[in-house]
Scaffold this active site. Structure first.
Site, short mmCIF file in Angstrom:
data_model
loop_
_atom_site.label_atom_id
_atom_site.label_comp_id
_atom_site.label_asym_id
_atom_site.label_seq_id
_atom_site.Cartn_x
_atom_site.Cartn_y
_atom_site.Cartn_z
N HIS A 1 31.95 51.83 -1.95
CA HIS A 1 32.57 50.97 -2.97
C HIS A 1 32.19 51.36 -4.39
O HIS A 1 31.06 51.74 -4.67
CB HIS A 1 32.30 49.49 -2.71
CG HIS A 1 30.87 49.05 -2.71
ND1 HIS A 1 30.23 48.61 -3.84
CD2 HIS A 1 29.96 48.96 -1.71
CE1 HIS A 1 28.99 48.26 -3.54
NE2 HIS A 1 28.79 48.47 -2.26
N ASP B 1 23.56 51.39 -4.50
CA ASP B 1 24.57 50.47 -3.95
C ASP B 1 25.71 50.32 -4.94
O ASP B 1 25.68 49.43 -5.75
CB ASP B 1 23.91 49.13 -3.64
CG ASP B 1 24.88 48.15 -3.00
OD1 ASP B 1 25.94 48.58 -2.53
OD2 ASP B 1 24.58 46.94 -2.99
N GLU C 1 33.83 45.35 -3.47
CA GLU C 1 33.11 45.05 -2.22
C GLU C 1 32.15 43.89 -2.42
O GLU C 1 32.00 43.03 -1.55
CB GLU C 1 32.35 46.29 -1.74
CG GLU C 1 31.78 46.14 -0.33
CD GLU C 1 30.35 45.64 -0.27
OE1 GLU C 1 29.88 45.35 0.84
OE2 GLU C 1 29.70 45.50 -1.32
N GLU C 2 31.49 43.87 -3.57
CA GLU C 2 30.44 42.88 -3.79
C GLU C 2 30.98 41.47 -4.02
O GLU C 2 30.25 40.50 -3.92
CB GLU C 2 29.57 43.28 -5.00
CG GLU C 2 28.90 44.64 -4.87
CD GLU C 2 27.74 44.65 -3.88
OE1 GLU C 2 27.58 43.67 -3.13
OE2 GLU C 2 27.02 45.66 -3.86
N ASP D 1 27.22 52.90 2.83
CA ASP D 1 26.85 51.80 1.92
C ASP D 1 25.46 51.27 2.24
O ASP D 1 25.21 50.07 2.17
CB ASP D 1 27.90 50.68 2.02
CG ASP D 1 27.69 49.60 0.96
OD1 ASP D 1 26.98 49.86 -0.02
OD2 ASP D 1 28.24 48.49 1.13
N HIS E 1 20.98 45.37 -5.54
CA HIS E 1 21.32 44.11 -6.23
C HIS E 1 20.26 43.71 -7.26
O HIS E 1 20.15 42.54 -7.60
CB HIS E 1 21.54 42.96 -5.22
CG HIS E 1 22.68 43.18 -4.29
ND1 HIS E 1 23.18 42.20 -3.46
CD2 HIS E 1 23.45 44.28 -4.06
CE1 HIS E 1 24.20 42.69 -2.76
NE2 HIS E 1 24.37 43.94 -3.10
#
Ligand SMILES: [Zn+2]
Length: 284
Positions: A91, A103, A137-138, A165, A245
């Site tokens: 992503h 990520d 995606e998130e 991912d 994140h």
């Protein structure tokens, strides 16, 4: 009223990790925030001693209406069966903190480099190999859903889907096969799984030969549900959840050697699936 969540991470340098907030349709939409492990532990200790813990929150996040975004795609058209596609990617979006290097910047770049390798070697596989950087995606996985919707009935021409991912730590192999059940795709046949194990052996030289049963990933899940045999790249996963994140997900966390091993794993698998005479999902 607000909800405070202990950051979902095994290791913390007093750095809170962000993530998605989901509400039930009927429930109240209260604000939610994550605190670092250290602060969560401190609050727990204080309240265990009977202390009344008060937290002052300054929060700026808001829900805005949906806006246009785009999946990014590129491909090498197949030499014999251009309509049949092996898709690989990750992503292109990331959370606002950090850089999203692991990520999932590493995932999309490794997928692209895998196809660049084929281009440099002048390889045109039997089937089309397509790289997709799925968006969103998130925050709802709209990019993966839009890709599947865009395919329509042509989803049946997707021979396999591969997602990376989990960061670019040292790869150990792929999960494959799906597990039947809610939110999962139909399981592949035993012979397809055995063939995947054979393909995995190509990666013994870099210790990435493990093929385990599992599901693929968020971006390709709409394809998995439509019956496309799905692979998810797996790594040793030692530090991914320390970084992801958070403000710490920066480029310096990507080890160049491990990154290249991931490219090799994606290249070998996608090339083999695109080149082998039969479709892996057709093996009975
Ligand atoms: Zn991700």
């Amino acid at each position: 009223v607000a909800a405070l969540v202990r950051s979902i991470t095994p290791v913390s340098l007093r750095d809170p990790h962000t993530g998605g907030t989901n509400y039930r349709d009927a429930g109240p939409k209260i604000p939610a925030a994550a605190v670092s492990l250290e602060d969560a532990m401190s609050m727990a200790r204080l309240s265990a001693t009977g202390e009344h813990v008060r937290v002052k929150l300054n929060m700026e996040a808001q829900m805005l209406p949906d806006a246009n975004s785009a999946d990014v795609m590129g491909e090498i058209r197949g030499r014999e069966k251009p309509d049949e596609v092996v898709v690989l990617g990750g992503h292109i979006d990331s959370w606002d903190i950090g850089q999203g290097a692991q990520d999932d910047g590493a995932g999309i770049m490794a997928a692209m480099e895998a196809v660049v390798l084929m281009k440099q070697l002048n390889i045109r596989p039997r089937r089309t190999v397509r790289v997709v950087f799925w968006t969103n995606e998130e925050n709802g996985a709209a990019g993966g859903k839009a890709y599947r919707d865009w395919l329509g009935a042509d989803v049946n021409k997707h021979v396999a889907a591969i997602e990376m991912d989990e960061g670019a730590e040292r790869p150990i192999g792929f999960d494959f096969g799906g597990t039947e059940g809610p939110g999962r795709g139909p399981s592949v046949s035993e012979s397809a799984f055995r063939r995947a194990v054979e393909i995995g052996k190509l990666l013994e030289g870099i210790n990435a030969a493990a093929i385990t049963r599992g599901g693929g990933g968020t971006d390709i899940n709409p394809l998995t549900l439509a019956g496309v045999p799905s692979f998810g790249l797996r790594t040793v996963g030692l530090h991914y959840f320390d970084w992801h994140h958070s403000n710490a997900d920066t480029f310096d966390k990507v080890d160049p050697h491990d990154f290249r091993l991931n490219i090799a794993a994606l290249a070998a698998l996608s090339y083999t699936l695109a080149e082998m005479p039969e479709r892996i999902g057709d093996l009975k």
